[in-house]
Design a protein around this motif. Structure first.
Motif, PDB file in Angstrom:
ATOM      1  N   PHE A  31       3.376   3.912   9.116  1.00  8.96           N
ATOM      2  CA  PHE A  31       3.170   3.620   7.706  1.00  8.96           C
ATOM      3  C   PHE A  31       2.029   4.487   7.188  1.00  8.96           C
ATOM      4  CE2 PHE A  31       5.029   0.000   9.777  1.00  8.96           C
ATOM      5  CZ  PHE A  31       6.092  -0.321   8.939  1.00  8.96           C
ATOM      6  N   LYS A  32       2.200   4.960   5.970  1.00 12.77           N
ATOM      7  CA  LYS A  32       1.215   5.870   5.407  1.00 12.77           C
ATOM      8  C   LYS A  32       1.069   5.618   3.915  1.00 12.77           C
ATOM      9  CE  LYS A  32       4.472   9.639   4.377  1.00 12.77           C
ATOM     10  NZ  LYS A  32       4.882  11.027   4.698  1.00 12.77           N
ATOM     11  N   ASN A  33      -0.007   6.144   3.358  1.00 13.77           N
ATOM     12  CA  ASN A  33      -0.233   6.034   1.927  1.00 13.77           C
ATOM     13  C   ASN A  33       0.322   7.279   1.246  1.00 13.77           C
ATOM     14  OD1 ASN A  33      -1.405   4.691  -0.432  1.00 13.77           O
ATOM     15  ND2 ASN A  33      -2.807   6.428  -0.462  1.00 13.77           N
ATOM     16  N   GLU A  83       1.129   9.488  -2.109  1.00 15.19           N
ATOM     17  CA  GLU A  83       0.453   9.662  -3.393  1.00 15.19           C
ATOM     18  C   GLU A  83       1.304   9.202  -4.569  1.00 15.19           C
ATOM     19  OE1 GLU A  83       1.641  14.395  -3.993  1.00 15.19           O
ATOM     20  OE2 GLU A  83      -0.446  13.798  -3.693  1.00 15.19           O
ATOM     21  N   VAL A  84       2.611   9.115  -4.389  1.00 16.06           N
ATOM     22  CA  VAL A  84       3.503   8.655  -5.457  1.00 16.06           C
ATOM     23  C   VAL A  84       3.796   7.168  -5.335  1.00 16.06           C
ATOM     24  CG1 VAL A  84       5.813   8.899  -6.473  1.00 16.06           C
ATOM     25  CG2 VAL A  84       4.553  10.923  -5.698  1.00 16.06           C
ATOM     26  N   ARG A  85       4.110   6.695  -4.134  1.00 18.37           N
ATOM     27  CA  ARG A  85       4.644   5.353  -3.935  1.00 18.37           C
ATOM     28  C   ARG A  85       3.646   4.351  -3.365  1.00 18.37           C
ATOM     29  NH1 ARG A  85       8.078   3.605  -6.551  1.00 18.37           N
ATOM     30  NH2 ARG A  85       8.457   2.036  -4.954  1.00 18.37           N
ATOM     31  N   GLY A  86       2.468   4.809  -2.938  1.00 19.76           N
ATOM     32  CA  GLY A  86       1.579   3.908  -2.224  1.00 19.76           C
ATOM     33  C   GLY A  86       1.995   3.812  -0.767  1.00 19.76           C
ATOM     34  N   GLU A  87       1.818   2.645  -0.136  1.00 25.61           N
ATOM     35  CA  GLU A  87       2.158   2.513   1.281  1.00 25.61           C
ATOM     36  C   GLU A  87       3.674   2.495   1.462  1.00 25.61           C
ATOM     37  OE1 GLU A  87       0.449   0.313   5.234  1.00 25.61           O
ATOM     38  OE2 GLU A  87       0.257  -0.700   3.309  1.00 25.61           O
ATOM     39  N   VAL A  88       4.145   3.316   2.399  1.00 20.77           N
ATOM     40  CA  VAL A  88       5.580   3.470   2.643  1.00 20.77           C
ATOM     41  C   VAL A  88       5.833   3.537   4.138  1.00 20.77           C
ATOM     42  CG1 VAL A  88       5.908   4.705   0.458  1.00 20.77           C
ATOM     43  CG2 VAL A  88       5.521   6.012   2.570  1.00 20.77           C
ATOM     44  N   GLY A  89       7.102   3.367   4.507  1.00 21.61           N
ATOM     45  CA  GLY A  89       7.513   3.547   5.892  1.00 21.61           C
ATOM     46  C   GLY A  89       7.893   4.987   6.150  1.00 21.61           C
ATOM     47  N   ALA A  90       7.344   5.583   7.199  1.00 25.15           N
ATOM     48  CA  ALA A  90       7.604   6.978   7.549  1.00 25.15           C
ATOM     49  C   ALA A  90       8.493   7.040   8.783  1.00 25.15           C
ATOM     50  CB  ALA A  90       6.290   7.716   7.800  1.00 25.15           C
ATOM     51  N   TYR A  91       9.591   7.789   8.666  1.00 23.31           N
ATOM     52  CA  TYR A  91      10.602   7.900   9.721  1.00 23.31           C
ATOM     53  C   TYR A  91      10.679   9.351  10.176  1.00 23.31           C
ATOM     54  CZ  TYR A  91      12.081   3.275   8.146  1.00 23.31           C
ATOM     55  OH  TYR A  91      12.105   1.951   7.814  1.00 23.31           O
ATOM     56  N   ASN A  92      10.614   9.569  11.480  1.00 28.29           N
ATOM     57  CA  ASN A  92      10.465  10.915  12.037  1.00 28.29           C
ATOM     58  C   ASN A  92      11.714  11.398  12.777  1.00 28.29           C
ATOM     59  OD1 ASN A  92      10.427   9.270  14.241  1.00 28.29           O
ATOM     60  ND2 ASN A  92       8.456   9.976  15.048  1.00 28.29           N
ATOM     61  N   LEU A 116      10.762   5.740   3.318  1.00 27.53           N
ATOM     62  CA  LEU A 116      11.487   4.687   2.608  1.00 27.53           C
ATOM     63  C   LEU A 116      10.490   3.690   2.039  1.00 27.53           C
ATOM     64  CD1 LEU A 116      14.332   3.941   5.200  1.00 27.53           C
ATOM     65  CD2 LEU A 116      14.523   5.317   3.122  1.00 27.53           C
ATOM     66  N   ASP A 117      10.877   3.053   0.919  1.00 26.65           N
ATOM     67  CA  ASP A 117      10.002   2.078   0.283  1.00 26.65           C
ATOM     68  C   ASP A 117      10.847   1.077  -0.502  1.00 26.65           C
ATOM     69  OD1 ASP A 117       7.470   1.014  -0.410  1.00 26.65           O
ATOM     70  OD2 ASP A 117       7.476   2.085  -2.319  1.00 26.65           O
ATOM     71  N   ASN A 118      10.393  -0.174  -0.530  1.00 23.68           N
ATOM     72  CA  ASN A 118      11.006  -1.227  -1.344  1.00 23.68           C
ATOM     73  C   ASN A 118      12.539  -1.244  -1.235  1.00 23.68           C
ATOM     74  OD1 ASN A 118       8.589  -2.205  -2.238  1.00 23.68           O
ATOM     75  ND2 ASN A 118       8.938  -1.788  -4.391  1.00 23.68           N
ATOM     76  N   VAL A 119      13.029  -1.553  -0.054  1.00 28.05           N
ATOM     77  CA  VAL A 119      14.465  -1.620   0.193  1.00 28.05           C
ATOM     78  C   VAL A 119      14.938  -3.060  -0.036  1.00 28.05           C
ATOM     79  CG1 VAL A 119      16.283  -1.265   1.889  1.00 28.05           C
ATOM     80  CG2 VAL A 119      14.299   0.262   1.853  1.00 28.05           C
TER      81      VAL A 119
END
Length: 220
Positions: free
Chosen positions: A53-55, A57-66, A211-214
């Motif tokens: 999870f990362k901050n 700059e557009v969405r705030g905290e989001v899930g990061a998938y690699n 991804l964010d707010n699913v």
């Protein structure tokens, strides 16, 4: 902050003809604020594998998938427990850094020869897509956007099915529709309800991006 973001997301949905869901209409809501908890009343919390999870700059905290990460919510028989059967809307904020021939943001699907069931919101190549199968069809209908998305850019992607019409929306604009399906959604006997991958018995294509707010809800 996330409540404001959710409101903005739902306003975007209303802009393309969606109802504002009440609390009991939302069947799954993953804010991805540092965890895989379900903010709906059903509390279908997910299990994290490799997601960070990362901050943003557009969405705030989001899930990061690699391209290795995913969140499994329900697996096995039946993974579809509690998911909408008659009417469904599925939506989320997505950013793709690299794409697969078949990609998934969220879904519960099988697509193996004659075994076609469930639904998945994701990608086909560099285009957003929705795939869904109903009891009166028995095969998946895939809709896709009319143009390629840009890598590294946020989009609001949503799909609706009302028992007769399947539609795909990108940033509030209807991009594709079909009346090929009818009746309730045909769910797999055994599968995965999962975030961040296109997963069935013989495929496991994992998302590379954020991804964010699913959300999933049972009205359209």
């Amino acid at each position: 902050m996330k409540k404001i973001v959710l409101f903005i997301t739902l306003v975007a949905n209303i802009a393309f003809g969606q109802f504002l869901p009440s609390e009991n209409e939302i069947t799954s809501f993953y804010k991805l604020d540092g965890d895989a908890n379900d903010a709906s009343v059903y509390l279908k919390h997910g299990t994290i594998s490799e997601v960070t999870f990362k901050n943003d700059e557009v969405r705030g905290e989001v899930g990061a998938y690699n391209n290795l990460a995913y969140i499994d919510i329900q697996t096995g028989t039946p993974a579809s427990s509690g998911l909408p059967y008659q009417h469904i809307t599925v939506a989320g904020w997505v950013k793709v850094d690299d794409y697969d021939t078949w990609g998934g943001f969220i879904g519960c699907i099988q697509d193996n020869g004659s075994d076609e069931s469930g639904w998945v919101l994701g990608t086909r190549g560099q285009r957003f897509s929705i795939g869904l199968a109903s009891v009166n069809n028995g095969q998946l209908t895939y809709l896709e956007d009319t143009e390629d998305f840009m890598l590294g850019q946020w989009y609001h992607v949503a799909a609706t099915y009302n028992g007769s019409s399947l539609k795909l929306f990108v940033n509030g604009i209807e991009k594709a529709s079909s009346n090929a399906q009818s009746g309730a959604i045909e769910y797999p006997t055994s599968s995965w309800f999962t975030i961040g991958r296109y997963k069935d018995d013989n495929e496991d294509n994992r998302h590379h991006g954020d991804l964010d707010n699913v959300l999933v809800w049972k009205k359209h």
